[in-house]
Motif scaffolding. Structure first.
Motif, PDB file in Angstrom:
ATOM      1  N   VAL A 316      26.532  -6.342  -5.470  1.00  0.00           N
ATOM      2  CA  VAL A 316      25.640  -5.132  -5.654  1.00  0.00           C
ATOM      3  C   VAL A 316      24.901  -5.444  -4.107  1.00  0.00           C
ATOM      4  O   VAL A 316      24.246  -6.270  -3.557  1.00  0.00           O
ATOM      5  N   ALA A 317      24.697  -3.917  -3.489  1.00  0.00           N
ATOM      6  CA  ALA A 317      23.936  -4.007  -2.252  1.00  0.00           C
ATOM      7  C   ALA A 317      22.572  -3.718  -2.679  1.00  0.00           C
ATOM      8  O   ALA A 317      21.999  -2.933  -3.259  1.00  0.00           O
ATOM      9  N   LEU A 318      21.698  -4.313  -1.846  1.00  0.00           N
ATOM     10  CA  LEU A 318      20.336  -4.510  -2.277  1.00  0.00           C
ATOM     11  C   LEU A 318      19.505  -4.292  -0.654  1.00  0.00           C
ATOM     12  O   LEU A 318      19.954  -4.732   0.379  1.00  0.00           O
ATOM     13  N   ARG A 319      18.686  -3.459  -0.697  1.00  0.00           N
ATOM     14  CA  ARG A 319      17.937  -3.048   0.343  1.00  0.00           C
ATOM     15  C   ARG A 319      16.580  -3.866   0.654  1.00  0.00           C
ATOM     16  O   ARG A 319      15.794  -3.946  -0.452  1.00  0.00           O
ATOM     17  N   VAL A 320      16.242  -4.824   1.636  1.00  0.00           N
ATOM     18  CA  VAL A 320      15.042  -5.708   1.777  1.00  0.00           C
ATOM     19  C   VAL A 320      14.018  -4.616   2.346  1.00  0.00           C
ATOM     20  O   VAL A 320      14.013  -4.331   3.514  1.00  0.00           O
ATOM     21  N   CYS A 367      10.020  -6.427  -1.571  1.00  0.00           N
ATOM     22  CA  CYS A 367      10.966  -5.818  -2.618  1.00  0.00           C
ATOM     23  C   CYS A 367      12.050  -5.697  -2.037  1.00  0.00           C
ATOM     24  O   CYS A 367      12.677  -5.483  -0.841  1.00  0.00           O
ATOM     25  N   LEU A 368      13.203  -5.821  -3.141  1.00  0.00           N
ATOM     26  CA  LEU A 368      14.606  -5.670  -2.917  1.00  0.00           C
ATOM     27  C   LEU A 368      15.033  -4.470  -3.938  1.00  0.00           C
ATOM     28  O   LEU A 368      14.734  -4.530  -5.176  1.00  0.00           O
ATOM     29  N   VAL A 369      15.474  -3.442  -3.234  1.00  0.00           N
ATOM     30  CA  VAL A 369      15.991  -2.309  -3.797  1.00  0.00           C
ATOM     31  C   VAL A 369      17.342  -1.995  -3.906  1.00  0.00           C
ATOM     32  O   VAL A 369      17.894  -2.123  -3.051  1.00  0.00           O
ATOM     33  N   GLU A 370      17.904  -1.844  -5.179  1.00  0.00           N
ATOM     34  CA  GLU A 370      19.304  -1.449  -5.143  1.00  0.00           C
ATOM     35  C   GLU A 370      19.839  -0.125  -4.579  1.00  0.00           C
ATOM     36  O   GLU A 370      19.208   0.916  -4.860  1.00  0.00           O
ATOM     37  N   VAL A 371      20.890  -0.142  -3.806  1.00  0.00           N
ATOM     38  CA  VAL A 371      21.292   0.798  -2.970  1.00  0.00           C
ATOM     39  C   VAL A 371      22.324   1.755  -3.793  1.00  0.00           C
ATOM     40  O   VAL A 371      22.078   2.905  -3.859  1.00  0.00           O
ATOM     41  N   ALA A 372      23.187   1.075  -4.608  1.00  0.00           N
ATOM     42  CA  ALA A 372      24.090   1.926  -5.414  1.00  0.00           C
ATOM     43  C   ALA A 372      24.478   1.069  -6.462  1.00  0.00           C
ATOM     44  O   ALA A 372      24.387  -0.243  -6.508  1.00  0.00           O
ATOM     45  N   ALA A 373      25.007   1.605  -7.471  1.00  0.00           N
ATOM     46  CA  ALA A 373      25.114   1.098  -8.864  1.00  0.00           C
ATOM     47  C   ALA A 373      26.452   0.312  -8.751  1.00  0.00           C
ATOM     48  O   ALA A 373      27.162   0.807  -8.071  1.00  0.00           O
ATOM     49  N   ALA A 385      15.242   6.973  -8.402  1.00  0.00           N
ATOM     50  CA  ALA A 385      14.386   5.738  -8.612  1.00  0.00           C
ATOM     51  C   ALA A 385      15.178   4.551  -9.130  1.00  0.00           C
ATOM     52  O   ALA A 385      15.316   4.111 -10.151  1.00  0.00           O
ATOM     53  N   PRO A 386      15.673   4.073  -7.735  1.00  0.00           N
ATOM     54  CA  PRO A 386      16.798   2.993  -8.105  1.00  0.00           C
ATOM     55  C   PRO A 386      16.013   1.821  -8.562  1.00  0.00           C
ATOM     56  O   PRO A 386      14.767   1.548  -8.332  1.00  0.00           O
ATOM     57  N   PRO A 387      16.760   0.827  -9.321  1.00  0.00           N
ATOM     58  CA  PRO A 387      16.123  -0.365  -9.762  1.00  0.00           C
ATOM     59  C   PRO A 387      15.306  -1.414  -8.516  1.00  0.00           C
ATOM     60  O   PRO A 387      15.937  -1.383  -7.427  1.00  0.00           O
ATOM     61  N   ALA A 388      14.414  -1.916  -8.570  1.00  0.00           N
ATOM     62  CA  ALA A 388      13.897  -2.759  -7.634  1.00  0.00           C
ATOM     63  C   ALA A 388      13.230  -3.861  -8.287  1.00  0.00           C
ATOM     64  O   ALA A 388      12.542  -3.863  -9.570  1.00  0.00           O
ATOM     65  N   ALA A 389      13.038  -5.131  -7.534  1.00  0.00           N
ATOM     66  CA  ALA A 389      12.108  -6.330  -7.846  1.00  0.00           C
ATOM     67  C   ALA A 389      11.410  -6.553  -6.732  1.00  0.00           C
ATOM     68  O   ALA A 389      11.903  -6.630  -5.549  1.00  0.00           O
ATOM     69  N   CYS A 390      10.201  -6.860  -7.041  1.00  0.00           N
ATOM     70  CA  CYS A 390       9.007  -7.136  -5.962  1.00  0.00           C
ATOM     71  C   CYS A 390       8.170  -8.294  -6.145  1.00  0.00           C
ATOM     72  O   CYS A 390       8.084  -8.713  -7.600  1.00  0.00           O
ATOM     73  N   MET A 403      16.943  -9.185 -11.123  1.00  0.00           N
ATOM     74  CA  MET A 403      17.137  -7.926 -11.443  1.00  0.00           C
ATOM     75  C   MET A 403      18.083  -7.608 -12.535  1.00  0.00           C
ATOM     76  O   MET A 403      19.314  -8.106 -12.217  1.00  0.00           O
ATOM     77  N   VAL A 404      17.889  -6.962 -13.503  1.00  0.00           N
ATOM     78  CA  VAL A 404      18.801  -6.802 -14.774  1.00  0.00           C
ATOM     79  C   VAL A 404      19.508  -5.534 -14.621  1.00  0.00           C
ATOM     80  O   VAL A 404      18.679  -4.477 -14.664  1.00  0.00           O
ATOM     81  N   ASN A 405      20.798  -5.308 -14.868  1.00  0.00           N
ATOM     82  CA  ASN A 405      21.613  -4.186 -14.891  1.00  0.00           C
ATOM     83  C   ASN A 405      22.030  -3.646 -16.024  1.00  0.00           C
ATOM     84  O   ASN A 405      22.718  -4.665 -16.657  1.00  0.00           O
ATOM     85  N   LYS A 406      21.808  -2.616 -16.968  1.00  0.00           N
ATOM     86  CA  LYS A 406      22.535  -2.466 -18.052  1.00  0.00           C
ATOM     87  C   LYS A 406      23.672  -1.531 -17.886  1.00  0.00           C
ATOM     88  O   LYS A 406      23.921  -0.737 -17.259  1.00  0.00           O
ATOM     89  N   PRO A 407      24.815  -2.124 -18.566  1.00  0.00           N
ATOM     90  CA  PRO A 407      26.055  -1.648 -18.572  1.00  0.00           C
ATOM     91  C   PRO A 407      26.238  -0.418 -19.231  1.00  0.00           C
ATOM     92  O   PRO A 407      25.550   0.117 -20.055  1.00  0.00           O
TER      93      PRO A 407
END
Length: 462
Positions: A316-320, A367-373, A385-390, A403-407
């Protein structure tokens, strides 16, 4: 340095000369020293004495050779810098030698050292020069005959003269005091090594020198904010273990040093008496050093988890980013954490579904923001509005985020068996259950028409 403590006592005594009232004691009371075995021609009787005098119960040293010794009933005041008997300024190296010797030996208890100090003082301040001559009978202008007294003083005194002169030339001032902060980054709460040094005029360190210091925004390891440091036996700088407690730790150091020129005390009521010198040949040096301290760096570790299976998600790609989820986070050195493209750094979770970011400035909200699903989770990913955890990264701590992803929703097909044994191919059917009024009217008309035709056929047959 024991002699430094003794010199400090003598310095206090020297300052007291300005205020102590006269007392009725004997004229020219001898202190510690030696008599020469002969008196220089034309000299005043008593000039054969080489050593200290007792003035108002204090040991003092005299210049202006051949004049009467200090009288305790005569007050003295602090005068100008020490000059020669001819009224000329002392050469800088001679003045520095005298300052050092007064600082080092004015409190000596050795008769040889006391006599040697007197001999050197007279040799340097009352040498033949212009009107100051060896052949005059006027004590105000009589020069000191150094070779004559060198032959009349005990050999042990002349041995001390050579040793003390060499000591002065090797250790004389001016000295330089310096303090140095560490070059490496300072961390609040972490021990660091600072140095203080005392260097002589020849560039070598002063051995076993005591240096006092006080700290600001810092403490010693034991929590105190000041103390004494001692240079090495070889003159190496003293090291001090300091713990910064704030962003601007600093040290202020002081040390005693021989002055560039000694100060002389002169009699108040008369000019016909020797001048006195004490430890007026010292001065206080000051030095300071400052540093910049930061809180300890922190780290963040995030784990990507499937909301249903609770298993980790790799790749999973995450942006810092910073708190705004747009600008980059800051590293410990306050530079932005960016990739080669100059934008906030993007990382991928590993096989265990985690990724860690070390060496972050603290405190800092990150924060770590999800770049792509990731594959299989596209249905619930909104790129706007991508998922993020701060969270806030604290000093010396690792911030744990999840960070939880829903399938995606599974597609359940409807099937019609094509054979009784279930081994034949299965066809997938779709059904439209919507009722349309027009279609229902048409079907009803056909039914009525069919019924009418059937009735007509029956009637014909009958």
């Amino acid at each position: 340095m024991g002699w430094k403590r003794l010199a400090a006592v003598a310095m206090v005594s020297g300052l007291a000369l300005l205020t102590v009232p006269a007392t009725a004691t004997a004229v020219g009371v001898k202190g510690i020293g030696h008599n020469a075995s002969g008196l220089q021609p034309n000299a005043t009787p008593g000039s054969e004495w080489h050593g200290s005098y007792v003035w108002q119960e204090k040991h003092v040293w005299c210049v202006q050779y051949a004049l009467p010794a200090p009288d305790s009933s005569v007050g003295y005041k602090e005068g100008d810098a020490l000059r020669t008997k001819a009224g000329k300024d002392l050469a800088p190296d001679i003045a520095a030698n005298i300052s050092y010797l007064l600082l080092r030996y004015s409190t000596t208890k050795s008769p040889e050292e006391a006599a040697a100090l007197a001999h050197l003082l007279h040799s340097w301040t009352s040498a033949p020069d212009g009107p100051v001559r060896l052949d005059t009978t006027d004590p105000k202008y009589l020069a000191y005959d150094a070779p004559f007294y060198a032959a009349k003083l005990p050999p042990s005194v002349m041995d001390a003269v050579a040793r003390m002169k060499a000591d002065a030339e090797a250790n004389r001032g001016p000295w330089t005091l310096s303090a140095t902060a560490p070059k490496e980054p300072l961390i609040i709460g972490a021990e660091s090594t600072w140095t203080v040094s005392l260097v002589k005029a020849n560039g070598k360190g002063v051995p076993n020198a005591t240096i006092k210091f006080t700290l600001t925004d810092a403490t010693l390891v034991d929590g105190s904010v000041g103390g004494n440091a001692t240079t090495g036996a070889d003159g190496a700088p003293a090291t001090i273990k300091i713990v910064p407690t704030g962003p601007k730790p600093s040290i202020a150091a002081t040390a005693d040093s021989p002055a560039d020129r000694p100060v002389v005390h002169q009699p108040i009521q008369t000019d016909n008496m020797q001048r006195m010198v004490t430890t007026g040949g010292e001065k206080t040096l000051n030095a300071a050093a400052n540093g910049q301290a930061k809180t300890a760096p922190g780290a963040v570790k995030i784990t990507k988890i499937d909301s249903e299976t609770k298993k980790s998600i790799a790749g999973v790609a995450l942006r810092v980013t910073a708190k705004d989820q747009t600008s980059p986070a800051l590293k410990q050195d306050d530079t932005p954490l960016v990739g080669t493209d100059g934008k906030p750094l993007v990382l991928q979770t590993g096989s265990d579904g985690t990724v860690a970011v070390p060496d972050l400035r603290t405190p800092q909200e990150i924060c770590l923001v999800e770049v792509a699903a990731p594959k299989g989770y596209e249905e619930f990913f909104d790129p706007k509005a991508p998922p993020a955890a701060c969270g806030t990264v604290a000093a010396g701590q690792t911030l744990a985020l999840e960070m939880v992803n829903k399938p995606n929703k599974p597609v359940v097909p409807s099937t019609i068996p094509a054979g009784a044994d279930g081994k034949t191919p299965v066809a997938t059917a779709s059904f439209d259950t919507q009722l349309r009024p027009g279609l229902m009217i048409a079907v009803g008309g056909l039914v009525l028409l069919g019924a009418a035709l059937a009735g007509f056929l029956v009637w014909r047959r009958q």
